[in-house]
Every structure is written in C-alpha cells, then in structure tokens.
Design an enzyme around this catalytic site. Structure first.
Site, PDB file in Angstrom:
ATOM      1  N   PRO A  45      -9.900 -24.366 -54.834  1.00  0.00           N
ATOM      2  CA  PRO A  45     -10.150 -23.273 -55.448  1.00  0.00           C
ATOM      3  C   PRO A  45     -11.511 -22.569 -55.039  1.00  0.00           C
ATOM      4  O   PRO A  45     -11.450 -21.100 -54.822  1.00  0.00           O
ATOM      5  CB  PRO A  45      -9.844 -23.362 -56.958  1.00  0.00           C
ATOM      6  CG  PRO A  45      -9.111 -24.645 -57.059  1.00  0.00           C
ATOM      7  CD  PRO A  45      -9.631 -25.464 -55.720  1.00  0.00           C
ATOM      8  N   TYR A  46     -12.648 -23.121 -55.112  1.00  0.00           N
ATOM      9  CA  TYR A  46     -13.749 -22.710 -54.727  1.00  0.00           C
ATOM     10  C   TYR A  46     -13.989 -22.121 -53.285  1.00  0.00           C
ATOM     11  O   TYR A  46     -14.304 -21.058 -52.952  1.00  0.00           O
ATOM     12  CB  TYR A  46     -14.917 -23.819 -54.987  1.00  0.00           C
ATOM     13  CG  TYR A  46     -16.349 -23.148 -54.603  1.00  0.00           C
ATOM     14  CD1 TYR A  46     -17.155 -22.655 -55.313  1.00  0.00           C
ATOM     15  CD2 TYR A  46     -16.997 -24.064 -53.193  1.00  0.00           C
ATOM     16  CE1 TYR A  46     -18.304 -22.335 -54.865  1.00  0.00           C
ATOM     17  CE2 TYR A  46     -18.246 -23.538 -52.998  1.00  0.00           C
ATOM     18  CZ  TYR A  46     -18.714 -22.642 -53.500  1.00  0.00           C
ATOM     19  OH  TYR A  46     -20.138 -22.382 -53.465  1.00  0.00           O
ATOM     20  N   TYR A  47     -13.466 -22.932 -52.443  1.00  0.00           N
ATOM     21  CA  TYR A  47     -13.508 -22.611 -51.099  1.00  0.00           C
ATOM     22  C   TYR A  47     -12.543 -21.493 -50.702  1.00  0.00           C
ATOM     23  O   TYR A  47     -12.762 -20.462 -49.866  1.00  0.00           O
ATOM     24  CB  TYR A  47     -13.154 -23.622 -50.066  1.00  0.00           C
ATOM     25  CG  TYR A  47     -14.369 -24.719 -49.839  1.00  0.00           C
ATOM     26  CD1 TYR A  47     -15.309 -24.283 -48.991  1.00  0.00           C
ATOM     27  CD2 TYR A  47     -14.520 -25.660 -50.646  1.00  0.00           C
ATOM     28  CE1 TYR A  47     -16.364 -25.084 -48.607  1.00  0.00           C
ATOM     29  CE2 TYR A  47     -15.707 -26.454 -50.348  1.00  0.00           C
ATOM     30  CZ  TYR A  47     -16.672 -26.185 -49.327  1.00  0.00           C
ATOM     31  OH  TYR A  47     -17.907 -26.965 -49.285  1.00  0.00           O
TER      32      TYR A  47
ATOM     33  N   LYS B  52     -14.500 -18.209 -51.750  1.00  0.00           N
ATOM     34  CA  LYS B  52     -15.268 -18.050 -50.771  1.00  0.00           C
ATOM     35  C   LYS B  52     -14.837 -17.390 -49.579  1.00  0.00           C
ATOM     36  O   LYS B  52     -15.340 -16.448 -48.961  1.00  0.00           O
ATOM     37  CB  LYS B  52     -16.266 -19.316 -50.553  1.00  0.00           C
ATOM     38  CG  LYS B  52     -17.232 -19.630 -51.865  1.00  0.00           C
ATOM     39  CD  LYS B  52     -18.001 -18.536 -52.130  1.00  0.00           C
ATOM     40  CE  LYS B  52     -19.114 -18.959 -53.236  1.00  0.00           C
ATOM     41  NZ  LYS B  52     -19.937 -18.011 -53.843  1.00  0.00           N
TER      42      LYS B  52
END
Length: 211
Positions: A129-131, A134
C-alpha cells in the site's frame, strides 16, 4: 525562495526546516496539522501555518500563497493502516500538487518518495500500500506540468548524518534521515535537479557535489 514544507512535524520534515533556517538561503514556512505543533514551531522562531492533507485543495492553495517552492515530506507513519496511507501519502500528495498547480507561482515541487517506487516488481508484500501510494503520487507530479524533483531514499535510519550520499546506479541501501533532509535542502530551487527522479542512499559523495 519562499519554501513551503508539508509534513514539517515529521522526522525528516523537522530536520529539513531546521536546516533551511540555519542555512539562511531560503525563507521557510512549515505546515503542521495540530495547534500544539504550531505553537511549538512558533516558539522556536519559525513561520508556520495549520494545514490538513485530508482537507480541501483550496485551503492548501491559500496556505501556499506567496510561496515559490513546495516540499512534500508528509507521511501517514508506520503505525497507521492502509487507509491512512491512501489518504495522506497518495491523496494528500495529489491535493498538494493540485494546490501548487492552482497557485500559479510555484517554481519547484520537491517530492519525498521511496527507493524503487517506480518499479512494481521490487515492492515487498508487507509494504505494497505504501509503495502504491508513492508510485502514483510520483506519477501525478511528473504529469502535472510543474517543475519537480522526486527524491527516492533507501531504507531510513536514525544514524547521524555524514553529509555524503550515492545517487548513481543505486539498487539498494539505507540512508540516515538527516542526510535525506540535507539533500532535500540542497535540491530546492536548483535547475539542475528539475524534472528528475533521484535515487538516494548513503555513499561517498558530498551532498553539495551531487547536483
């Protein structure tokens, strides 16, 4: 330049505004989310405004009034869930880009991203989810028409900064948050850094010699 730092209360953001103030090359305005944070920054002599990345674009645009450059250093933090990652790291970044576009005076937008954000095959399952956030925030900025610099640091540490980095042929590695903050400060307003995505890990090259 008048520099607007979003996420100024974060681990990198705090070090960035402190460095900008010490350097004296730019006038810095910190954006924070809570009144107690605003009070703390004011007490330490900073220009500071309240802002909420879950709010509306128009309010962000007004907060950026008079600014020449924006640094997006905000993040939902490692203790939050995918919902906050979506709202802050992706939509908060998107709103900030939209606000900068609408402002009309922003000469440089610097985005703090993550190493390998552009390469879906490199994303660990535990941080997808973070990547995702970003990756798409970076793409939105690249397509915005703004002059931009995307900084993609490796694994972040709390080690003391060395003032030296590697930006060439980076595949993996780590870097102190202090050196990320120093590198962000270094690229602000530099035409040589415009419209580039720069991978960043610790290395042997002085930050001042990288761009």
């Amino acid at each position: 330049m008048n520099v607007f730092v979003i996420g100024a209360n974060g681990q990198i953001g705090k070090q960035l505004v402190e460095r900008l103030k010490q350097d004296g090359k730019h006038e810095v305005t910190a954006m924070v989310r809570k009144q107690e944070q605003l009070d703390e920054f004011k007490a330490n002599g900073y220009q500071v405004v309240l802002g909420d990345l879950e709010g509306d674009v128009e309010t962000l645009k007004q907060a950026m009034s008079g600014m020449d450059a924006v640094v997006f250093a905000a993040g939902s933090g490692g203790s939050t869930g995918a919902d906050k990652t979506l709202l802050i790291d992706l939509d908060g970044a998107a709103k900030s880009v939209e606000a900068a576009q609408a402002n009309g005076n922003i000469k440089h937008f610097v985005m703090l991203s993550a190493l390998k954000a552009e390469d879906r095959s490199a994303w660990p399952d535990s941080m997808k989810p973070y990547y995702v956030a970003k990756h798409h925030a970076d793409r939105l900025l690249e397509q915005s028409g703004l002059d931009y610099t995307i900084v993609r640091p490796g694994a972040l540490t709390d080690d003391a900064g060395t003032g030296k980095v590697n930006v060439d042929n980076v595949s993996t590695g780590e870097i102190p948050r202090a050196d990320v903050a120093a590198f962000l400060a270094h690229v602000i307003g530099r035409q040589e850094a415009a419209n580039k995505a720069i991978d960043l890990v610790k290395g042997d090259t002085a930050i001042e010699e990288t761009i």
